[in-house]
Design a protein around this motif. Structure first.
Motif, mmCIF file in Angstrom:
data_model
loop_
_atom_site.group_PDB
_atom_site.id
_atom_site.type_symbol
_atom_site.label_atom_id
_atom_site.label_comp_id
_atom_site.label_asym_id
_atom_site.label_seq_id
_atom_site.Cartn_x
_atom_site.Cartn_y
_atom_site.Cartn_z
ATOM 1 N N PHE A 181 -7.837 10.131 0.133
ATOM 2 C CA PHE A 181 -7.208 10.725 -1.043
ATOM 3 C C PHE A 181 -7.412 9.766 -2.212
ATOM 4 N N ASP A 182 -7.105 10.221 -3.400
ATOM 5 C CA ASP A 182 -7.238 9.381 -4.594
ATOM 6 C C ASP A 182 -6.077 8.389 -4.630
ATOM 7 N N MET A 188 3.292 -5.345 -2.721
ATOM 8 C CA MET A 188 4.022 -4.085 -2.776
ATOM 9 C C MET A 188 4.856 -3.914 -1.525
ATOM 10 N N SER A 189 6.080 -3.453 -1.703
ATOM 11 C CA SER A 189 6.941 -3.221 -0.547
ATOM 12 C C SER A 189 6.738 -1.845 0.052
ATOM 13 N N ALA A 190 6.132 -0.918 -0.719
ATOM 14 C CA ALA A 190 5.895 0.427 -0.207
ATOM 15 C C ALA A 190 4.830 1.104 -1.048
ATOM 16 N N ILE A 191 4.126 2.046 -0.424
ATOM 17 C CA ILE A 191 3.188 2.917 -1.140
ATOM 18 C C ILE A 191 3.578 4.342 -0.765
ATOM 19 N N GLU A 192 3.782 5.172 -1.757
ATOM 20 C CA GLU A 192 4.149 6.579 -1.532
ATOM 21 C C GLU A 192 2.982 7.478 -1.892
ATOM 22 N N VAL A 193 2.652 8.390 -0.981
ATOM 23 C CA VAL A 193 1.541 9.323 -1.175
ATOM 24 C C VAL A 193 2.094 10.739 -1.094
ATOM 25 N N GLN A 194 1.800 11.546 -2.099
ATOM 26 C CA GLN A 194 2.205 12.952 -2.093
ATOM 27 C C GLN A 194 1.317 13.728 -1.135
ATOM 28 N N ARG A 195 1.902 14.563 -0.320
ATOM 29 C CA ARG A 195 1.133 15.434 0.586
ATOM 30 C C ARG A 195 1.069 16.836 0.020
ATOM 31 N N GLY A 196 -0.101 17.440 0.252
ATOM 32 C CA GLY A 196 -0.286 18.844 -0.085
ATOM 33 C C GLY A 196 -0.096 19.201 -1.433
#
Length: 85
Positions: free
Chosen positions: A19-20, A77-85
């Motif tokens: 994903f981008d 970074m403590s977290a990476i959030e990726v949007q699904r769909g």
């Protein structure tokens, strides 16, 4: 040293993510800011790429590439959030 924005990560990281990655959000370990990686400051040199927080300049990630391997670190970074769909 001059920097570009986080959109510069799209090409080098496309090989590793399906994903981008520039649309993902990350939480900075330095100041706690949550922002899209496209908003980060990216410094590129012959030694590699350093990704810094756009708010506090803390190092978020590093990328070093060689002919047959690459090293990617997201230690800032403590977290990476990726949007699904």
């Amino acid at each position: 040293m001059q920097h570009v924005d986080g959109n510069a990560l799209a090409g080098p990281l496309a090989e590793f993510f399906t994903f981008d990655i520039t649309t993902a959000t990350g939480r900075c370990n330095g100041c706690g800011t949550v922002a899209e990686l496209a908003r980060a400051m990216v410094y590129q040199s012959g030694a590699g790429t350093v990704v810094r927080c756009g708010s506090c300049d803390h190092v978020l990630a590093t990328l070093v590439e060689a002919d047959d391997r690459a090293w990617i670190g997201f230690s800032g970074m403590s977290a990476i959030e990726v949007q699904r769909g």
